[in-house]
Design a protein around this motif. Structure first.
Motif, PDB file in Angstrom:
ATOM      1  N   SER A   3     -42.839  15.231  32.561  1.00  0.00           N
ATOM      2  CA  SER A   3     -43.300  14.728  32.031  1.00  0.00           C
ATOM      3  C   SER A   3     -43.457  13.056  31.367  1.00  0.00           C
ATOM      4  O   SER A   3     -42.025  13.144  32.036  1.00  0.00           O
ATOM      5  CB  SER A   3     -43.736  15.630  30.540  1.00  0.00           C
ATOM      6  OG  SER A   3     -42.398  15.691  30.025  1.00  0.00           O
ATOM      7  N   GLY A   4     -44.360  12.791  31.041  1.00  0.00           N
ATOM      8  CA  GLY A   4     -43.257  11.113  30.576  1.00  0.00           C
ATOM      9  C   GLY A   4     -43.938  10.660  31.168  1.00  0.00           C
ATOM     10  O   GLY A   4     -44.159  10.767  32.397  1.00  0.00           O
ATOM     11  N   ALA A  17     -36.143  13.188  39.595  1.00  0.00           N
ATOM     12  CA  ALA A  17     -34.026  13.241  39.588  1.00  0.00           C
ATOM     13  C   ALA A  17     -33.506  13.448  38.584  1.00  0.00           C
ATOM     14  O   ALA A  17     -32.990  14.511  39.242  1.00  0.00           O
ATOM     15  CB  ALA A  17     -33.545  11.857  39.829  1.00  0.00           C
ATOM     16  N   ASP A  18     -33.635  13.212  37.059  1.00  0.00           N
ATOM     17  CA  ASP A  18     -33.467  13.407  35.891  1.00  0.00           C
ATOM     18  C   ASP A  18     -33.669  14.611  35.844  1.00  0.00           C
ATOM     19  O   ASP A  18     -32.868  15.919  35.472  1.00  0.00           O
ATOM     20  CB  ASP A  18     -33.892  12.305  35.111  1.00  0.00           C
ATOM     21  CG  ASP A  18     -33.099  11.177  35.057  1.00  0.00           C
ATOM     22  OD1 ASP A  18     -32.148  11.118  35.877  1.00  0.00           O
ATOM     23  OD2 ASP A  18     -34.118  10.293  33.948  1.00  0.00           O
ATOM     24  N   ILE A  33     -44.025  -1.064  42.605  1.00  0.00           N
ATOM     25  CA  ILE A  33     -42.136  -1.119  43.099  1.00  0.00           C
ATOM     26  C   ILE A  33     -41.362  -0.343  41.972  1.00  0.00           C
ATOM     27  O   ILE A  33     -40.518   0.787  42.307  1.00  0.00           O
ATOM     28  CB  ILE A  33     -41.090  -2.356  43.821  1.00  0.00           C
ATOM     29  CG1 ILE A  33     -41.983  -2.753  44.794  1.00  0.00           C
ATOM     30  CG2 ILE A  33     -40.258  -1.931  43.812  1.00  0.00           C
ATOM     31  CD1 ILE A  33     -41.135  -2.109  45.701  1.00  0.00           C
ATOM     32  N   LEU A  34     -41.718  -0.772  40.405  1.00  0.00           N
ATOM     33  CA  LEU A  34     -41.179  -0.794  39.182  1.00  0.00           C
ATOM     34  C   LEU A  34     -42.017   0.814  38.928  1.00  0.00           C
ATOM     35  O   LEU A  34     -41.259   1.602  38.765  1.00  0.00           O
ATOM     36  CB  LEU A  34     -41.303  -1.439  38.190  1.00  0.00           C
ATOM     37  CG  LEU A  34     -40.790  -3.280  38.036  1.00  0.00           C
ATOM     38  CD1 LEU A  34     -40.750  -4.070  37.679  1.00  0.00           C
ATOM     39  CD2 LEU A  34     -39.226  -2.498  38.963  1.00  0.00           C
ATOM     40  N   GLY A  35     -42.609   0.659  39.370  1.00  0.00           N
ATOM     41  CA  GLY A  35     -43.900   2.309  38.859  1.00  0.00           C
ATOM     42  C   GLY A  35     -42.893   3.468  39.618  1.00  0.00           C
ATOM     43  O   GLY A  35     -42.971   4.268  39.192  1.00  0.00           O
ATOM     44  N   ASN A  36     -42.917   2.997  40.831  1.00  0.00           N
ATOM     45  CA  ASN A  36     -42.576   4.315  41.661  1.00  0.00           C
ATOM     46  C   ASN A  36     -40.734   4.419  41.610  1.00  0.00           C
ATOM     47  O   ASN A  36     -41.132   5.567  41.555  1.00  0.00           O
ATOM     48  CB  ASN A  36     -42.720   4.081  42.816  1.00  0.00           C
ATOM     49  CG  ASN A  36     -42.350   4.366  44.805  1.00  0.00           C
ATOM     50  OD1 ASN A  36     -42.816   5.872  43.871  1.00  0.00           O
ATOM     51  ND2 ASN A  36     -42.295   4.620  45.832  1.00  0.00           N
ATOM     52  N   PHE A  37     -40.204   3.769  40.892  1.00  0.00           N
ATOM     53  CA  PHE A  37     -38.600   3.601  40.805  1.00  0.00           C
ATOM     54  C   PHE A  37     -38.850   4.813  39.675  1.00  0.00           C
ATOM     55  O   PHE A  37     -37.566   5.795  39.739  1.00  0.00           O
ATOM     56  CB  PHE A  37     -38.294   2.488  41.035  1.00  0.00           C
ATOM     57  CG  PHE A  37     -36.692   2.667  40.118  1.00  0.00           C
ATOM     58  CD1 PHE A  37     -35.469   2.926  41.182  1.00  0.00           C
ATOM     59  CD2 PHE A  37     -36.515   2.714  38.739  1.00  0.00           C
ATOM     60  CE1 PHE A  37     -34.898   3.551  40.324  1.00  0.00           C
ATOM     61  CE2 PHE A  37     -35.033   2.810  38.369  1.00  0.00           C
ATOM     62  CZ  PHE A  37     -33.801   3.404  39.426  1.00  0.00           C
ATOM     63  N   LEU A  38     -39.556   3.972  38.109  1.00  0.00           N
ATOM     64  CA  LEU A  38     -39.162   4.898  37.093  1.00  0.00           C
ATOM     65  C   LEU A  38     -39.141   6.557  37.346  1.00  0.00           C
ATOM     66  O   LEU A  38     -38.884   7.167  36.788  1.00  0.00           O
ATOM     67  CB  LEU A  38     -40.111   4.454  36.491  1.00  0.00           C
ATOM     68  CG  LEU A  38     -39.491   2.822  36.480  1.00  0.00           C
ATOM     69  CD1 LEU A  38     -40.301   1.971  34.765  1.00  0.00           C
ATOM     70  CD2 LEU A  38     -37.963   3.300  34.729  1.00  0.00           C
ATOM     71  N   THR A  82     -30.537  22.084  36.680  1.00  0.00           N
ATOM     72  CA  THR A  82     -31.021  23.032  37.022  1.00  0.00           C
ATOM     73  C   THR A  82     -30.924  22.716  38.595  1.00  0.00           C
ATOM     74  O   THR A  82     -31.552  21.883  38.909  1.00  0.00           O
ATOM     75  CB  THR A  82     -32.083  23.589  36.170  1.00  0.00           C
ATOM     76  OG1 THR A  82     -32.909  24.928  36.566  1.00  0.00           O
ATOM     77  CG2 THR A  82     -33.190  22.796  36.503  1.00  0.00           C
ATOM     78  N   LEU A  83     -31.513  24.192  39.308  1.00  0.00           N
ATOM     79  CA  LEU A  83     -32.233  24.007  40.480  1.00  0.00           C
ATOM     80  C   LEU A  83     -33.836  24.525  40.763  1.00  0.00           C
ATOM     81  O   LEU A  83     -34.292  24.829  41.753  1.00  0.00           O
ATOM     82  CB  LEU A  83     -31.574  24.924  41.278  1.00  0.00           C
ATOM     83  CG  LEU A  83     -29.963  24.167  42.038  1.00  0.00           C
ATOM     84  CD1 LEU A  83     -29.238  25.206  43.385  1.00  0.00           C
ATOM     85  CD2 LEU A  83     -30.527  22.663  42.046  1.00  0.00           C
TER      86      LEU A  83
END
Length: 114
Positions: A42-43, A29-30, A18-23, A35-36
């Motif tokens: 990365s990261g 999303a960021d 759950i945590l890995g998926n969210f992050l 931009t579109l």
């Protein structure tokens, strides 16, 4: 239901998933805030695989299966593994076609393997 080591391992896998998926979804999303355009993410595990959020989804369902040890959760896990593996391979192919400078060592789903 008896609680044993497999239950606790399942809980750890579920929370990790759950945590890995969210992050990793937050990272995606960021990227789209200003931009579109498509950007190579990365990261986190994005430096090793193009779909780490899929990997963590699979880890979540593995945890659910280990907690419940029910046939229905096993069937869902098998479906999820097959579906997300196929999607990650297609996504990697798309990124390699779209971006000429795409890192050739980056895998689809499992670091250093697939």
């Amino acid at each position: 239901m008896s609680v044993d080591i497999w239950f606790y391992i399942g809980v750890v896998l579920f929370i990790t998933g759950i945590l890995g998926n969210f992050l990793h979804h937050k990272t995606l999303a960021d990227l789209r805030k200003n931009t579109l355009d498509y950007i190579i993410p990365s990261g986190g595990l994005f430096d090793l695989v193009i779909c780490p959020h899929y990997l963590f989804e699979i880890i979540t369902w593995l945890g659910i299966f280990m907690i419940s040890r029910h046939l229905a959760s096993l069937l869902i896990l098998i479906f999820i593994v097959g579906y997300l593996t196929a999607r990650s391979i297609r996504t990697l192919k798309w990124y390699r076609e779209k971006f000429t400078g795409f890192p050739p060592q980056r895998k689809a789903l499992i670091p250093y393997i697939l």
